[in-house]
Design an enzyme around this catalytic site. Structure first.
Site, PDB file in Angstrom:
ATOM      1  N   ASP A  12       2.389 -23.805   3.389  1.00  0.00           N
ATOM      2  CA  ASP A  12       2.642 -22.410   3.805  1.00  0.00           C
ATOM      3  C   ASP A  12       4.075 -22.178   4.283  1.00  0.00           C
ATOM      4  OD1 ASP A  12      -0.038 -21.770   3.309  1.00  0.00           O
ATOM      5  OD2 ASP A  12      -0.624 -22.432   5.316  1.00  0.00           O
ATOM      6  N   LYS A  17       7.440 -17.698  -2.599  1.00  0.00           N
ATOM      7  CA  LYS A  17       8.540 -16.729  -2.676  1.00  0.00           C
ATOM      8  C   LYS A  17       9.754 -17.359  -3.350  1.00  0.00           C
ATOM      9  CE  LYS A  17      12.125 -14.465  -0.227  1.00  0.00           C
ATOM     10  NZ  LYS A  17      12.712 -13.824   0.925  1.00  0.00           N
ATOM     11  N   ALA A  38      -5.133 -23.968  -2.055  1.00  0.00           N
ATOM     12  CA  ALA A  38      -4.145 -23.340  -1.179  1.00  0.00           C
ATOM     13  C   ALA A  38      -3.493 -22.240  -1.986  1.00  0.00           C
ATOM     14  CB  ALA A  38      -3.109 -24.351  -0.711  1.00  0.00           C
ATOM     15  N   GLY A  39      -2.944 -21.285  -1.292  1.00  0.00           N
ATOM     16  CA  GLY A  39      -2.398 -20.149  -2.033  1.00  0.00           C
ATOM     17  C   GLY A  39      -0.925 -19.932  -1.782  1.00  0.00           C
ATOM     18  N   HIS A  40      -0.297 -19.247  -2.707  1.00  0.00           N
ATOM     19  CA  HIS A  40       1.085 -18.818  -2.519  1.00  0.00           C
ATOM     20  C   HIS A  40       1.116 -17.299  -2.514  1.00  0.00           C
ATOM     21  CE1 HIS A  40       2.712 -22.743  -4.480  1.00  0.00           C
ATOM     22  NE2 HIS A  40       2.277 -22.920  -3.260  1.00  0.00           N
ATOM     23  N   THR A  41       1.821 -16.731  -1.557  1.00  0.00           N
ATOM     24  CA  THR A  41       1.931 -15.273  -1.506  1.00  0.00           C
ATOM     25  C   THR A  41       3.252 -14.854  -2.117  1.00  0.00           C
ATOM     26  OG1 THR A  41       0.769 -15.391   0.580  1.00  0.00           O
ATOM     27  CG2 THR A  41       1.821 -13.285   0.043  1.00  0.00           C
ATOM     28  N   THR A 300      -8.082 -19.707   2.690  1.00  0.00           N
ATOM     29  CA  THR A 300      -9.239 -19.945   3.531  1.00  0.00           C
ATOM     30  C   THR A 300      -9.475 -18.831   4.543  1.00  0.00           C
ATOM     31  OG1 THR A 300      -7.792 -21.100   5.040  1.00  0.00           O
ATOM     32  CG2 THR A 300      -8.952 -22.437   3.434  1.00  0.00           C
ATOM     33  N   PRO A 303      -7.259 -19.038  10.762  1.00  0.00           N
ATOM     34  CA  PRO A 303      -6.040 -18.765  11.521  1.00  0.00           C
ATOM     35  C   PRO A 303      -5.133 -19.993  11.491  1.00  0.00           C
ATOM     36  CG  PRO A 303      -7.956 -18.827  12.975  1.00  0.00           C
ATOM     37  CD  PRO A 303      -8.457 -19.088  11.586  1.00  0.00           C
ATOM     38  N   GLY A 413      12.829 -12.378   5.196  1.00  0.00           N
ATOM     39  CA  GLY A 413      11.755 -11.410   4.959  1.00  0.00           C
ATOM     40  C   GLY A 413      10.953 -11.854   3.760  1.00  0.00           C
TER      41      GLY A 413
HETATM   42  P1  GDP Z   1       3.550 -21.237   0.340  1.00  0.00           P
HETATM   43  O1  GDP Z   1       2.185 -21.782   0.195  1.00  0.00           O
HETATM   44  O2  GDP Z   1       4.542 -22.238   0.767  1.00  0.00           O
HETATM   45  O3  GDP Z   1       3.993 -20.444  -0.840  1.00  0.00           O
HETATM   46  O4  GDP Z   1       3.482 -20.206   1.539  1.00  0.00           O
HETATM   47  P2  GDP Z   1       2.480 -18.984   1.734  1.00  0.00           P
HETATM   48  O5  GDP Z   1       2.688 -17.992   0.683  1.00  0.00           O
HETATM   49  O6  GDP Z   1       1.120 -19.481   1.968  1.00  0.00           O
HETATM   50  O7  GDP Z   1       2.959 -18.444   3.140  1.00  0.00           O
HETATM   51  C1  GDP Z   1       4.202 -17.997   3.339  1.00  0.00           C
HETATM   52  C2  GDP Z   1       4.103 -16.585   3.909  1.00  0.00           C
HETATM   53  O8  GDP Z   1       5.363 -16.218   4.394  1.00  0.00           O
HETATM   54  C3  GDP Z   1       3.741 -15.532   2.899  1.00  0.00           C
HETATM   55  O9  GDP Z   1       2.952 -14.554   3.503  1.00  0.00           O
HETATM   56  C4  GDP Z   1       5.097 -14.961   2.473  1.00  0.00           C
HETATM   57  O10 GDP Z   1       5.028 -13.634   1.999  1.00  0.00           O
HETATM   58  C5  GDP Z   1       5.829 -15.040   3.778  1.00  0.00           C
HETATM   59  N1  GDP Z   1       7.272 -15.217   3.718  1.00  0.00           N
HETATM   60  C6  GDP Z   1       7.997 -16.021   2.897  1.00  0.00           C
HETATM   61  N2  GDP Z   1       9.291 -15.999   3.281  1.00  0.00           N
HETATM   62  C7  GDP Z   1       9.363 -15.172   4.367  1.00  0.00           C
HETATM   63  C8  GDP Z   1      10.424 -14.778   5.220  1.00  0.00           C
HETATM   64  O11 GDP Z   1      11.571 -15.187   5.104  1.00  0.00           O
HETATM   65  N3  GDP Z   1      10.095 -13.935   6.261  1.00  0.00           N
HETATM   66  C9  GDP Z   1       8.833 -13.456   6.467  1.00  0.00           C
HETATM   67  N4  GDP Z   1       8.618 -12.632   7.478  1.00  0.00           N
HETATM   68  N5  GDP Z   1       7.817 -13.831   5.678  1.00  0.00           N
HETATM   69  C10 GDP Z   1       8.079 -14.678   4.652  1.00  0.00           C
END
Ligand code: GDP
Length: 422
Positions: A12, A17, A38-41, A300, A303, A413
């Protein structure tokens, strides 16, 4: 050119991104391990997406997205994700390795039964069947995609496997046995669904590499969840390390750039040692400020545990990843703090050290904390590193010294555009 994007911590970190950003300059994006656990947002011009099985390069028309041989291939989950994307107008090009192995419905069943059996001693599985899947792969009772195309072969193999599965189901878990025909039907259905996507990805990737294409490996979870170098047994069941990608993708070549992603604070979904963890109101506030990034795991809904930036764990994470560069994400989340704390060392039974110990040492390690002054202004609109507040730059540069790896990208962000290059 081969690049990898991997996690320096517990997952996470914001890899999705970064992959989405890097995919713009990549021809091929490859998932090389893990599954839909696990997921990526990703937030871009097309909206907000949560990807689990699919590589994060799916939003560009020019990319081919590869599910590599090292992945735990959950076919229904993959199809569901593809359908969701198509419903929103995204039509990615996907290929699946003929050597990838298949997550069966009984893998999920075994995962759930085992977590229930372990009760309080559980490992915090996401119950997606990943541990039973990889156990079967290495016990040589898994199914490779290529095997789906030979029904005779499948029939005798299913019989052999069910001897083992049903003994455990009935005697250990008190569950009813699996039926041979329903498992065979499941496999045939998978074959019919996956057939249009299957290629020999080893030959494909090696050909593309010879032609000078840009290839991006996308890791899931982070270094500290690696079965060898992470906090075993609170780890995942496939290697999360960049250099495993040469195996899990099937491209045995030097990786030119390994990008380790880390957050400007720590978060961790699931069980296991987490030395920099904070609790109560302090943690609640950070989770709240983190918004999507701070609150719940993508897959999941659990928290996330949160903590201060852990320079000991992150330096170690960067080293085991063989990182050439670091991307520091979520720096904007810390803007509310007057004072920012960082874990700079651990104390093991009175001995202070910057070494990331083994799992038994970590259980009783205590954090040594250093404080930095906060910058207290919104930085989400800034697009040039030099325009960041002085105190923010000082914080980033101190982190870089502590982790001994170059921070070359700072993300301020969740949006694709909120990124700065140093
Ligand atoms: P991953 O599994 O490593 O891809 O991470 P996740 O997607 O599970 O979690 C990363 C979260 O941080 C997501 O909700 C993204 O949209 C958010 N995110 C990524 N970079 C930034 C950032 O620089 N600032 C903020 N506020 N959110 C971010």
């Amino acid at each position: 050119m081969i690049k990898a994007i991997v996690g320096a911590n517990w997952g996470d970190e914001g890899k999705g991104k970064l992959t989405d950003v890097f995919a713009n300059e990549s021809d091929i994006i490859v998932r090389f391990q893990g599954g839909n656990n696990a997921g990526h947002t990703i937030i871009n011009d097309q909206g907000k997406f949560a990807l689990k099985m699919l590589p994060s390069g799916v939003f560009y028309e020019h990319t081919t997205n590869v599910i590599g041989n090292g992945v735990a291939l959950n076919i229904p989950a993959l199809m569901k994700e593809l359908k969701e994307l198509e419903d929103r107008g995204v039509k990615p090009k996907i290929v699946v390795s003929d050597r990838a192995q298949i997550v069966m419905s009984y893998h999920k069943l075994f995962d759930e039964l085992e977590e229930t059996r372990l009760a309080d001693a559980k490992f915090g599985s996401t119950k997606s069947g990943i541990a039973p899947f990889y156990s079967d792969k290495f016990a040589k009772i898994g199914f490779q995609v290529a095997e789906l195309f030979n029904e005779k072969w499948l029939e005798s193999k299913v019989e052999r496997i069910l001897d083992i599965k049903n003994t455990l189901l009935v005697n250990l878990y008190g569950h009813e046995p699996l039926d041979k025909n329903s498992i065979l039907n499941e496999l045939i259905e998978y074959r019919n669904t996956i057939e249009p996507f299957v290629i020999d990805t080893f030959t494909y990737l090696n050909d593309m590499h010879s032609q000078g294409k840009n290839i991006l490996f996308e890791g899931q979870l982070g270094a500290l969840r690696d079965p060898d170098f992470g906090i075993y047994p609170y780890s995942t069941s496939s290697s999360t390390l960049a250099h495993y990608a040469t195996v899990g993708a099937g491209l045995p070549h030097k990786i030119d750039e390994v990008w380790a992603v880390t957050k400007a604070y720590s978060s961790c979904v699931g069980e296991g040692a987490f030395v920099s963890e904070i609790f109560d109101e302090e943690a609640e506030e950070l989770r709240r400020r983190g918004g999507d990034a701070g609150e719940y795991g993508v897959n999941t809904g659990r928290p996330r545990r949160v903590g201060y930036f852990d320079a000991v764990a992150t330096k170690y994470g960067c080293k085991v990843q063989g990182a050439t560069h670091v991307a520091l994400t979520n720096i904007d989340v810390l803007s509310y703090l007057d004072e920012i704390k960082v874990v700079v060392a651990y104390e093991y039974n009175g001995e202070v050290s910057t070494r990331f110990g083994n799992i038994t040492e970590l259980e009783s390690a205590k954090p040594i904390i250093k404080s930095f002054k906060g910058w207290n202004v919104d930085i989400t609109q800034i697009s040039t590193y030099e325009d960041l507040p002085e105190k923010c730059i000082a914080y980033i540069e101190e982190l870089e010294r502590l982790i001994d790896t170059r921070i070359a990208i700072v993300s301020n962000g969740p949006n694709r555009k909120q990124i700065m290059y140093r």
